[in-house]
Motif scaffolding. Structure first.
Motif, PDB file in Angstrom:
ATOM      1  N   ASN A  99      67.525 -56.417  47.368  1.00  0.00           N
ATOM      2  CA  ASN A  99      67.156 -55.354  46.622  1.00  0.00           C
ATOM      3  C   ASN A  99      67.380 -55.517  45.014  1.00  0.00           C
ATOM      4  O   ASN A  99      68.782 -55.143  45.108  1.00  0.00           O
ATOM      5  N   LEU A 100      66.333 -55.500  44.357  1.00  0.00           N
ATOM      6  CA  LEU A 100      66.773 -56.200  42.734  1.00  0.00           C
ATOM      7  C   LEU A 100      66.922 -54.259  41.757  1.00  0.00           C
ATOM      8  O   LEU A 100      67.896 -54.396  41.277  1.00  0.00           O
ATOM      9  N   THR A 101      65.762 -54.205  41.746  1.00  0.00           N
ATOM     10  CA  THR A 101      65.984 -52.421  41.534  1.00  0.00           C
ATOM     11  C   THR A 101      67.523 -51.461  41.704  1.00  0.00           C
ATOM     12  O   THR A 101      67.991 -50.709  40.744  1.00  0.00           O
ATOM     13  N   SER A 102      67.662 -51.518  42.985  1.00  0.00           N
ATOM     14  CA  SER A 102      69.144 -50.725  43.022  1.00  0.00           C
ATOM     15  C   SER A 102      70.118 -51.191  42.201  1.00  0.00           C
ATOM     16  O   SER A 102      70.901 -50.784  41.906  1.00  0.00           O
ATOM     17  N   ALA A 103      70.350 -52.738  42.304  1.00  0.00           N
ATOM     18  CA  ALA A 103      71.499 -53.421  41.387  1.00  0.00           C
ATOM     19  C   ALA A 103      71.430 -52.951  40.058  1.00  0.00           C
ATOM     20  O   ALA A 103      72.233 -52.584  39.299  1.00  0.00           O
ATOM     21  N   MET A 104      69.813 -53.156  39.690  1.00  0.00           N
ATOM     22  CA  MET A 104      69.769 -52.587  37.867  1.00  0.00           C
ATOM     23  C   MET A 104      69.800 -51.148  37.315  1.00  0.00           C
ATOM     24  O   MET A 104      70.691 -50.869  36.841  1.00  0.00           O
ATOM     25  N   ASN A 105      69.850 -50.679  39.247  1.00  0.00           N
ATOM     26  CA  ASN A 105      69.897 -49.099  38.749  1.00  0.00           C
ATOM     27  C   ASN A 105      71.349 -48.391  38.339  1.00  0.00           C
ATOM     28  O   ASN A 105      72.322 -47.630  37.354  1.00  0.00           O
ATOM     29  N   ASN A 106      71.897 -49.188  39.094  1.00  0.00           N
ATOM     30  CA  ASN A 106      73.781 -48.798  39.868  1.00  0.00           C
ATOM     31  C   ASN A 106      74.356 -49.577  37.724  1.00  0.00           C
ATOM     32  O   ASN A 106      75.010 -48.957  37.970  1.00  0.00           O
ATOM     33  N   GLU A 107      73.826 -50.378  37.718  1.00  0.00           N
ATOM     34  CA  GLU A 107      74.218 -50.544  36.585  1.00  0.00           C
ATOM     35  C   GLU A 107      74.048 -49.889  35.047  1.00  0.00           C
ATOM     36  O   GLU A 107      75.419 -49.739  34.916  1.00  0.00           O
ATOM     37  N   ASN A 200      69.280 -68.670  67.741  1.00  0.00           N
ATOM     38  CA  ASN A 200      70.318 -69.796  67.856  1.00  0.00           C
ATOM     39  C   ASN A 200      70.010 -69.119  66.033  1.00  0.00           C
ATOM     40  O   ASN A 200      69.845 -69.789  65.290  1.00  0.00           O
ATOM     41  N   TYR A 201      69.525 -67.845  65.695  1.00  0.00           N
ATOM     42  CA  TYR A 201      70.016 -67.451  64.451  1.00  0.00           C
ATOM     43  C   TYR A 201      70.940 -66.536  64.593  1.00  0.00           C
ATOM     44  O   TYR A 201      72.113 -66.062  65.537  1.00  0.00           O
ATOM     45  N   GLU A 202      71.863 -66.239  62.697  1.00  0.00           N
ATOM     46  CA  GLU A 202      72.810 -65.665  62.426  1.00  0.00           C
ATOM     47  C   GLU A 202      71.957 -64.963  61.728  1.00  0.00           C
ATOM     48  O   GLU A 202      71.354 -65.092  60.878  1.00  0.00           O
ATOM     49  N   TYR A 203      72.511 -63.254  61.303  1.00  0.00           N
ATOM     50  CA  TYR A 203      71.984 -62.194  60.567  1.00  0.00           C
ATOM     51  C   TYR A 203      73.101 -61.828  60.390  1.00  0.00           C
ATOM     52  O   TYR A 203      74.100 -61.143  60.562  1.00  0.00           O
ATOM     53  N   GLU A 204      72.609 -61.969  58.863  1.00  0.00           N
ATOM     54  CA  GLU A 204      73.411 -60.550  57.873  1.00  0.00           C
ATOM     55  C   GLU A 204      73.531 -59.598  57.346  1.00  0.00           C
ATOM     56  O   GLU A 204      71.893 -59.990  56.518  1.00  0.00           O
ATOM     57  N   TYR A 205      73.511 -58.339  57.201  1.00  0.00           N
ATOM     58  CA  TYR A 205      73.429 -57.203  56.344  1.00  0.00           C
ATOM     59  C   TYR A 205      73.873 -56.251  55.993  1.00  0.00           C
ATOM     60  O   TYR A 205      74.932 -56.850  55.908  1.00  0.00           O
ATOM     61  N   ASP A 206      73.331 -56.061  54.559  1.00  0.00           N
ATOM     62  CA  ASP A 206      74.253 -54.327  53.182  1.00  0.00           C
ATOM     63  C   ASP A 206      73.212 -53.974  53.361  1.00  0.00           C
ATOM     64  O   ASP A 206      72.145 -53.990  52.963  1.00  0.00           O
ATOM     65  N   ILE A 207      73.604 -52.606  54.232  1.00  0.00           N
ATOM     66  CA  ILE A 207      73.009 -51.522  54.429  1.00  0.00           C
ATOM     67  C   ILE A 207      73.803 -50.244  52.956  1.00  0.00           C
ATOM     68  O   ILE A 207      74.615 -50.013  53.821  1.00  0.00           O
ATOM     69  N   GLY A 212      70.622 -45.682  53.545  1.00  0.00           N
ATOM     70  CA  GLY A 212      70.677 -46.601  54.615  1.00  0.00           C
ATOM     71  C   GLY A 212      69.624 -47.825  54.080  1.00  0.00           C
ATOM     72  O   GLY A 212      68.952 -49.052  54.801  1.00  0.00           O
ATOM     73  N   THR A 213      69.097 -47.531  52.978  1.00  0.00           N
ATOM     74  CA  THR A 213      68.915 -49.006  52.414  1.00  0.00           C
ATOM     75  C   THR A 213      69.491 -50.167  52.874  1.00  0.00           C
ATOM     76  O   THR A 213      70.344 -50.279  52.692  1.00  0.00           O
ATOM     77  N   ILE A 214      68.447 -51.136  53.535  1.00  0.00           N
ATOM     78  CA  ILE A 214      68.604 -52.274  53.286  1.00  0.00           C
ATOM     79  C   ILE A 214      69.251 -52.622  51.281  1.00  0.00           C
ATOM     80  O   ILE A 214      67.779 -53.427  51.054  1.00  0.00           O
ATOM     81  N   LEU A 215      69.826 -53.377  51.163  1.00  0.00           N
ATOM     82  CA  LEU A 215      70.237 -53.283  49.950  1.00  0.00           C
ATOM     83  C   LEU A 215      70.124 -55.079  50.172  1.00  0.00           C
ATOM     84  O   LEU A 215      69.821 -56.064  49.317  1.00  0.00           O
ATOM     85  N   LYS A 216      70.231 -56.359  51.523  1.00  0.00           N
ATOM     86  CA  LYS A 216      69.967 -57.371  51.482  1.00  0.00           C
ATOM     87  C   LYS A 216      69.907 -58.068  52.581  1.00  0.00           C
ATOM     88  O   LYS A 216      70.978 -56.937  54.068  1.00  0.00           O
ATOM     89  N   ALA A 217      69.144 -59.009  53.763  1.00  0.00           N
ATOM     90  CA  ALA A 217      68.881 -59.160  54.572  1.00  0.00           C
ATOM     91  C   ALA A 217      69.022 -60.546  54.839  1.00  0.00           C
ATOM     92  O   ALA A 217      68.569 -61.605  53.674  1.00  0.00           O
ATOM     93  N   ASP A 218      69.703 -60.944  55.595  1.00  0.00           N
ATOM     94  CA  ASP A 218      69.886 -62.694  55.886  1.00  0.00           C
ATOM     95  C   ASP A 218      69.376 -62.801  57.447  1.00  0.00           C
ATOM     96  O   ASP A 218      69.977 -62.502  58.080  1.00  0.00           O
TER      97      ASP A 218
END
Length: 299
Positions: A99-107, A200-207, A212-218
């Motif tokens: 999520n790009l907008t959340s990072a920009m808004n926080n700055e 066979n997958y690894e999942y990583e999330y920043d929430i 509860g917005t998903i900031l990053k999903a990998d």
């Protein structure tokens, strides 16, 4: 002259056939991969993004975990997406969104807070000077105390963060291994870092904790390189007992252990702190074999 023609015709026929054969071979080779347009469509559909909303895109041919892939990176007005797509099957081997907008808004909010703080300090300083000169009691204290209300916590729970991640990954908890949920700070705000393995997958999330917005999903593809052919993985408690059996007198209060996946291999990794010594270990999650055992003295 007729003899020369007779010799040329067979040679010409052979040349034409060879050219056709090579063309067919090249076509077959190219045809074994999905097209770039097909790969882009797969990525757009998975991200629920319309092609007209894509601001920019970069597609390259790459190799990941021994597989030929299309690496696709594209942006919309508020998100960045990264995909690795198998060129042979069209399977999504990796997907990541940020999520790009959340990072920009926080700055922006951080800068705004800094400016407000600076203004407040100056105002307070001037107010104090005026109070000293006129010996007039300040009403700022009363206003401040009346506005100091205890904020109501609206943070989501770890359980909620877990359910959000599992729902996004379309994975049931019963099929998940090595689930971790940790407190973190991402994109200028408090967040839960959620990670787990499925298939066979690894999942990583920043929430985001706030809403509860998903900031990053990998999502990353990893081979399962465990040597055992058994499908049953030993439990965390079993791995713990294997490690503690090597340190006489140590108990569960002296050990830290977690399921990890490195280079496609599931292992239990951790350490035991007991009697001024630190024991580091790795245990095969399928066979229970100790793969690593190191002992250091604690000063």
């Amino acid at each position: 002259m007729k003899k020369l023609y007779k010799l040329c015709y067979p040679l010409l026929a052979v040349t034409i056939l060879a050219g056709c054969s090579n063309g067919m071979a090249n076509t077959a080779s190219d045809g074994s991969y999905i097209s770039e347009d097909s790969a882009k469509t797969t990525a757009y559909n998975h991200a629920n993004v319309n092609e007209k909303d894509v601001a920019s895109i970069q597609l390259t041919k790459d190799k990941e975990n021994g597989k030929d892939v299309y690496s696709i990176e594209f942006y919309t007005k508020d998100k960045k997406y990264d995909y690795d797509i198998d060129r042979s099957t069209g399977e999504i081997l990796k997907n990541e969104s940020e999520n790009l907008t959340s990072a920009m808004n926080n700055e922006k909010n951080t800068d705004s807070k800094k400016n407000n703080t600076s203004t407040t300090v100056n105002t307070t300083s001037n107010s104090n000077n005026k109070t000293t000169a006129s010996n007039t009691p300040s009403n700022n204290t009363n206003k401040s105390s009346s506005s100091n209300k205890t904020p109501v916590s609206t943070s989501i729970t770890k359980e909620k963060a877990k359910s959000i991640a599992l729902a996004h990954a379309k994975v049931s908890e019963s099929n998940v291994k090595g689930l971790k949920i940790e407190n973190d700070w991402e994109h200028g705000q408090e967040a839960y870092s959620v990670s787990f393995y499925a298939g066979n997958y690894e999942y990583e999330y920043d929430i985001a904790k706030s809403n509860g917005t998903i900031l990053k999903a990998d999502k990353d593809y990893e081979k399962d390189n465990n040597s055992s052919n058994s499908n049953s993985m030993i439990s965390k408690d079993k791995a713990m007992s294997i490690a503690l059996a090597k340190v006489s007198g140590a108990t569960s209060s002296n050990i830290y252990i977690e399921l990890e996946k490195d280079d496609g291999r599931y292992t239990y990794e951790g350490e035991i702190n007991f009697n001024n010594k630190e024991y580091e270990f790795e245990i095969d999650a399928y066979t229970g074999n100790i793969l690593k055992w190191e002992v250091d003295s604690i000063d």
